[in-house]
Design an enzyme around this catalytic site. Structure first.
Site, PDB file in Angstrom:
ATOM      1  N   LYS A 136       0.424  -1.055   0.227  1.00 48.52           N
ATOM      2  CA  LYS A 136       0.333   0.086   0.149  1.00 48.52           C
ATOM      3  C   LYS A 136       0.846   1.289   0.224  1.00 48.52           C
ATOM      4  O   LYS A 136       1.948   1.204   0.559  1.00 48.52           O
ATOM      5  CB  LYS A 136      -0.652   0.198   1.452  1.00 48.52           C
ATOM      6  CG  LYS A 136      -1.943  -1.054   1.733  1.00 48.52           C
ATOM      7  CD  LYS A 136      -2.982  -1.371   0.131  1.00 48.52           C
ATOM      8  CE  LYS A 136      -4.009  -1.962   0.157  1.00 48.52           C
ATOM      9  NZ  LYS A 136      -4.436  -3.572  -0.348  1.00 48.52           N
TER      10      LYS A 136
HETATM   11  C1  LIG Z   1      -5.532  -4.025   0.823  1.00 49.46           C
HETATM   12  C2  LIG Z   1      -6.829  -4.203   1.070  1.00 49.46           C
HETATM   13  C3  LIG Z   1      -7.985  -4.007   1.901  1.00 49.46           C
HETATM   14  C4  LIG Z   1      -7.449  -5.476   3.365  1.00 49.46           C
HETATM   15  O1  LIG Z   1      -5.791  -4.745   3.642  1.00 49.46           O
HETATM   16  P1  LIG Z   1      -5.033  -5.654   4.205  1.00 49.46           P
HETATM   17  O2  LIG Z   1      -4.250  -4.743   5.184  1.00 49.46           O
HETATM   18  O3  LIG Z   1      -3.947  -6.828   3.677  1.00 49.46           O
HETATM   19  O4  LIG Z   1      -5.807  -6.454   5.309  1.00 49.46           O
HETATM   20  C5  LIG Z   1      -8.948  -4.153   1.919  1.00 49.46           C
HETATM   21  N1  LIG Z   1      -9.541  -3.506   0.821  1.00 49.46           N
HETATM   22  C6  LIG Z   1      -9.163  -2.950  -0.225  1.00 49.46           C
HETATM   23  C7  LIG Z   1      -9.617  -2.520  -1.221  1.00 49.46           C
HETATM   24  C8  LIG Z   1      -7.019  -3.432  -0.388  1.00 49.46           C
HETATM   25  O5  LIG Z   1      -6.344  -3.126  -1.305  1.00 49.46           O
END
Ligand SMILES: *Cc1c(COP(=O)(O)O)cnc(C)c1O
Length: 400
Positions: A186
């Site tokens: 992210k």
């Molecule tokens: C990455 C992501 C999540 C989940 O996040 P994690 O930290 O990997 O559990 C939820 N929603 C979206 C749209 C994502 O891209």
């Protein structure tokens, strides 16, 4: 997209402070930790940055969704509406509450279609989760207006859009709760981690309690062991090392977004030479966190042709319609109700399948994503990489 590109001394220094104190837990250890409360400081800094009144750190973006849903009281028998283009985590969290995910179409924002949302609302709808996919805003004001008309709370899944804004206001601050992910790919990362933001003090308190086994976190003579609990909870606590990394990464977020916007501008201009390209619709391009560039071709055949040329030229595009993790028709485990649970829960309740998912239920989403080509925008775009992608776009323009 990723904060991992610019991991540096700032993160190291922050982590060292935690290691030197020896306190990894976000609560207690008052004598040993001195004034060092990394997770709490990260929450305060994140709230200040986004302009929200409260922030609750958790272990992941998936946990953030779960905690928000639980705090809003979502449970068995409820429906929660989200979109057919998102990461599986969005609907996993809904199912984990015992609720049923219901999916809307996307429109050319590549996010929730507010008109389809209106059609999917039922007397059972208990929450709505629009997702700000690929760093840019959903039609969030329209979505919140629809939700308000029906008295249904909105959770903004902002996992992919930290640092993004709509007309100056941070994404995640339009609904009842905004949830974020800091996983390893992210925009800003703590390795694993997440955050819930809200302006609703009572809701924040429920999230705070639920994420830590129901602990009320009120001062009392017995310390942590003497704390009360208004209800049962779970453990979604972030640890101090993650909080420390988060502080360093948050300080770099606006710089990362600015660099991505610059890089995206160059690639977008080169892509516009391809005949018939239609760029993703954005209500506020200046607020785009610019993690991805997406454009649509007039039809799937042209998109296939262009994709082949780009691949041969060493610059393959992402095709979300061929992706197993973000695209409704490819979620066969959801569609078929596959679960490790012996009695079929959460798809089957008391021997009965609760909801049938038709793989063909979202034709507009398919029609848009089949024509779409996407590139991830790095924080640091090497000259060589830029040249490769731009000349691939030029070749595609000649091939059409
Ligand atoms: C990455 C992501 C999540 C989940 O996040 P994690 O930290 O990997 O559990 C939820 N929603 C979206 C749209 C994502 O891209």
């Amino acid at each position: 997209m990723p904060g991992f590109e610019i991991f540096g001394d700032e993160e190291k220094q922050e982590v060292l402070q935690v290691l030197e104190s020896g306190v990894l837990f976000r609560y207690g250890f008052e004598g040993q930790r001195g004034q060092q409360w990394k997770v709490r400081q990260f929450e305060q800094a994140f709230a200040r940055y986004t302009g929200a009144d409260h922030a609750q750190a958790v272990t992941s973006g998936t946990a953030a969704l779960k905690v928000a849903l639980a705090a809003l009281g979502v449970g068995a028998g409820d429906e929660v509406i989200t979109q057919g283009f998102t990461f599986v985590a969005t609907w996993e969290a809904i199912l984990d509450c015992g609720a049923v995910p219901v999916f809307t179409e996307i429109d050319h924002t590549l996010n929730m279609d507010p008109a389809d949302l209106e059609k999917k609302i039922s007397p059972k709808t208990r929450a709505i989760i629009p997702v700000h996919m690929m760093g840019a805003a959903a039609r969030i004001e329209e979505i919140v207006a629809v939700a308000n008309r029906h008295g249904i709370p909105v959770i903004e899944d902002t996992a992919q859009a930290a640092g993004a804004r709509l007309h100056g206001r941070h994404l995640g601050t339009f609904g009842a709760v905004g949830t974020f992910s800091f996983d390893s790919v992210k925009t800003m990362t703590t390795g694993e981690g997440g955050m819930c933001i809200t302006n609703d003090e009572a809701l924040w308190q429920r999230m705070d309690q639920y994420h830590d086994h129901g602990h009320d976190h009120l001062p009392n003579p017995g310390g942590r062991g003497g704390e009360g609990r208004p209800f049962i909870g779970f453990n979604y606590r972030m640890m101090e090392i993650q909080g420390a990394i988060g502080l360093a990464q948050l300080a770099k977020l606006d710089g990362m977004v600015a660099a991505q916007q610059q890089n995206k501008k160059v690639l977008r201009e080169a892509a516009s030479a391809i005949a018939g390209v239609q760029f993703r619709e954005m209500a506020d391009p200046a607020g785009d966190s610019a993690t991805f560039l997406t454009f649509m071709l007039p039809d799937k055949a042209k998109a296939d042709t262009v994709a082949a040329v780009l691949g041969d030229a060493g610059a393959p595009a992402i095709r979300w319609s061929e992706n197993n993790w973000h695209y409704y028709p490819r979620w066969e485990h959801l569609l078929e109700g596959k679960t490790p649970c012996h009695d079929g829960w959460p798809f089957v309740v008391q021997g009965k399948r609760r909801y049938i998912y038709d793989p063909q239920a979202l034709p507009n989403t398919v029609a848009i994503l089949e024509r779409a080509l996407t590139y991830q925008i790095p924080v640091q775009l090497a000259q060589e990489q830029q040249t490769t992608i731009c000349s691939a776009f030029a070749q595609a323009a000649r091939a059409l």
